[in-house]
Design an enzyme around this catalytic site. Sequence first.
Site, PDB file in Angstrom:
ATOM      1  N   ASP A 195      16.093   9.197 -10.832  1.00 28.56           N
ATOM      2  CA  ASP A 195      16.090   8.705 -12.213  1.00 28.56           C
ATOM      3  C   ASP A 195      17.244   7.720 -12.330  1.00 28.56           C
ATOM      4  O   ASP A 195      18.412   8.101 -12.256  1.00 28.56           O
ATOM      5  CB  ASP A 195      16.267   9.897 -13.178  1.00 28.56           C
ATOM      6  CG  ASP A 195      16.136   9.479 -14.640  1.00 28.56           C
ATOM      7  OD1 ASP A 195      16.486   8.328 -14.956  1.00 28.56           O
ATOM      8  OD2 ASP A 195      15.715  10.314 -15.456  1.00 28.56           O
TER       9      ASP A 195
ATOM     10  N   TYR B 277      19.092  15.457 -17.259  1.00 27.58           N
ATOM     11  CA  TYR B 277      18.814  15.294 -18.691  1.00 27.58           C
ATOM     12  C   TYR B 277      18.070  16.539 -19.197  1.00 27.58           C
ATOM     13  O   TYR B 277      17.176  17.048 -18.521  1.00 27.58           O
ATOM     14  CB  TYR B 277      17.974  14.019 -18.874  1.00 27.58           C
ATOM     15  CG  TYR B 277      17.358  13.882 -20.226  1.00 27.58           C
ATOM     16  CD1 TYR B 277      18.150  13.870 -21.373  1.00 27.58           C
ATOM     17  CD2 TYR B 277      15.982  13.756 -20.385  1.00 27.58           C
ATOM     18  CE1 TYR B 277      17.580  13.755 -22.627  1.00 27.58           C
ATOM     19  CE2 TYR B 277      15.405  13.625 -21.635  1.00 27.58           C
ATOM     20  CZ  TYR B 277      16.208  13.636 -22.754  1.00 27.58           C
ATOM     21  OH  TYR B 277      15.637  13.529 -23.996  1.00 27.58           O
TER      22      TYR B 277
ATOM     23  N   ARG C  22      -5.755   0.466 -21.581  1.00 24.89           N
ATOM     24  CA  ARG C  22      -5.123   1.651 -20.994  1.00 24.89           C
ATOM     25  C   ARG C  22      -4.960   1.450 -19.487  1.00 24.89           C
ATOM     26  O   ARG C  22      -3.971   1.854 -18.890  1.00 24.89           O
ATOM     27  CB  ARG C  22      -5.937   2.925 -21.278  1.00 24.89           C
ATOM     28  CG  ARG C  22      -5.448   4.104 -20.443  1.00 24.89           C
ATOM     29  CD  ARG C  22      -5.876   5.465 -20.942  1.00 24.89           C
ATOM     30  NE  ARG C  22      -7.222   5.559 -21.418  1.00 24.89           N
ATOM     31  CZ  ARG C  22      -8.322   5.640 -20.649  1.00 24.89           C
ATOM     32  NH1 ARG C  22      -8.226   5.607 -19.339  1.00 24.89           N
ATOM     33  NH2 ARG C  22      -9.506   5.736 -21.199  1.00 24.89           N
TER      34      ARG C  22
ATOM     35  N   LYS D 153      16.444   2.847 -22.699  1.00 21.23           N
ATOM     36  CA  LYS D 153      17.895   2.756 -22.601  1.00 21.23           C
ATOM     37  C   LYS D 153      18.323   1.333 -22.200  1.00 21.23           C
ATOM     38  O   LYS D 153      18.007   0.406 -22.895  1.00 21.23           O
ATOM     39  CB  LYS D 153      18.389   3.829 -21.626  1.00 21.23           C
ATOM     40  CG  LYS D 153      17.798   5.235 -21.919  1.00 21.23           C
ATOM     41  CD  LYS D 153      18.201   5.739 -23.271  1.00 21.23           C
ATOM     42  CE  LYS D 153      17.670   7.081 -23.738  1.00 21.23           C
ATOM     43  NZ  LYS D 153      16.554   7.736 -23.259  1.00 21.23           N
TER      44      LYS D 153
HETATM   45  C1  LIG Z   1      18.313  10.156 -17.660  1.00 19.05           C
HETATM   46  C2  LIG Z   1      17.151  10.204 -18.616  1.00 19.05           C
HETATM   47  N1  LIG Z   1      15.909  10.265 -18.112  1.00 19.05           N
HETATM   48  C3  LIG Z   1      14.834  10.322 -18.935  1.00 19.05           C
HETATM   49  C4  LIG Z   1      14.973  10.332 -20.309  1.00 19.05           C
HETATM   50  C5  LIG Z   1      13.767  10.420 -21.196  1.00 19.05           C
HETATM   51  O1  LIG Z   1      13.476   9.164 -21.750  1.00 19.05           O
HETATM   52  P1  LIG Z   1      12.668   8.929 -23.117  1.00 19.05           P
HETATM   53  O2  LIG Z   1      13.533   9.443 -24.228  1.00 19.05           O
HETATM   54  O3  LIG Z   1      12.430   7.460 -23.136  1.00 19.05           O
HETATM   55  O4  LIG Z   1      11.407   9.709 -23.028  1.00 19.05           O
HETATM   56  C6  LIG Z   1      16.258  10.262 -20.865  1.00 19.05           C
HETATM   57  C7  LIG Z   1      16.437  10.267 -22.329  1.00 19.05           C
HETATM   58  O5  LIG Z   1      17.529  10.318 -22.836  1.00 19.05           O
HETATM   59  C8  LIG Z   1      17.376  10.209 -19.992  1.00 19.05           C
HETATM   60  O6  LIG Z   1      18.636  10.161 -20.465  1.00 19.05           O
END
Ligand SMILES: Cc1ncc(COP(=O)(O)O)c(C=O)c1O
Length: 405
Positions: A170, A98, A46, A195
């Site tokens: 992000d 998001y 961890r 992604k």
């Molecule tokens: C821009 C963005 N940030 C964060 C996330 C969250 O990621 P995760 O689904 O891996 O938790 C997403 C998910 O689609 C996203 O599109």
Amino acid sequence: MRLQSKAIHAGVDKDSAYNSVITPIYQTSTFRFEDVGKTNGYDYSRTANPTRKALEENIAALEGGISASAVATGMAAITTVLHLFRAGDHIVCTHDCYGGTERLLRTFSESFGLEISFVNLSDLDAAEAAFRSNTKAIWIETPSNPLLNILDIQALSAIAHAHGTLSIVDNTFLSPYNQRPFELGADIIVHSTTKYLNGHSDVVGGAVVANQQDLADPVRYLTNALGQSASPFDCWLVLRGIKTLIPRMKEHEKNAQAVAEFLAQHPCVKKVFYPGLKEHPTHELAKRQQHGFGGMVSFEVEGGIKEVHHVLRSTKVFALAESLGGIESLIEHPCSMSHASMKPELREQAGINERVIRLSVGIEDVNDLIEDLDQALSFKQVNVLSAVNEEDELIESENGNAGTI
Ligand SMILES: Cc1ncc(COP(=O)(O)O)c(C=O)c1O
């Protein structure tokens, strides 16, 4: 080393046990101590694990940061960063983030006393006006999801710094190949490595990257204390995916540009959202700030929800699925899928109406992608919609995922 070489080599040439060329998967929860009080650098997975460390060094190198924490999901990355703040602190967040980010910020606000303002950050005056004496950070997501609006990271970071606060970006939608927020003034970068970084739709993961020690240390502390760390196997998969990040991103962009141009001239398409189109309202900013336009394209169908459902049900190469950034093409409906968890008034404010469809354009042969969209958009010509139920309304996912993703 240049970016493509870093993608392949950064963090990975460290196996001293057998000199393996590719990073081994250290699938272990714990490590034997060399003596009482003496480890070989690792004690418990961890806290730290060699496979995870390789991925962390790799992502930090790509972003130009000093340290990264690889965590279980993108939401875990955002959760970790939000724990840097205290009850009563205020965060200014882009209003078209998001859906899961909006929901998490709302949860932190309702349960833990964080104050959040959702603001249209493309309006720099509105951004400036949103700062208060207790503001601690600005949360930037660019390009936005799903409308691909571009925010000016440099200008927003300058505003944040003038107020003595952090700029958090992000960078999921573009990856460090297409956008490097630290060069534009960001202090923390978060990723859903699910992604583009992983790129093969076979893992969920996240990362937090810092470029200052006084942020890197608390992020590492929180990753361990909150138990957010990514598993060794998931880290290995992401590390393998990153080796082909750049060739993949080039193909995604080439295909996305062609798909956007095709949609832009289609009579059944009302509007196309792709920063690579000259007509896109922030095309010039995208050109200046980004190293490419990415692989995401959204569009509004000419018609209503019946036409939208027809398109979603008709594609054969584009799979109807959430997520993005994988080699395969996906189609989704933000209102009922990825953004269903977002408050309807915020969705409306951000311009995400029920006619919007989002595409994650994969790296298949572009002719197959265009032919697939063309046949799915053929409703005007063949009047297929007479066969569609007149009662067709906005449907949310039956299994409840829409509320949770
Ligand atoms: C821009 C963005 N940030 C964060 C996330 C969250 O990621 P995760 O689904 O891996 O938790 C997403 C998910 O689609 C996203 O599109």
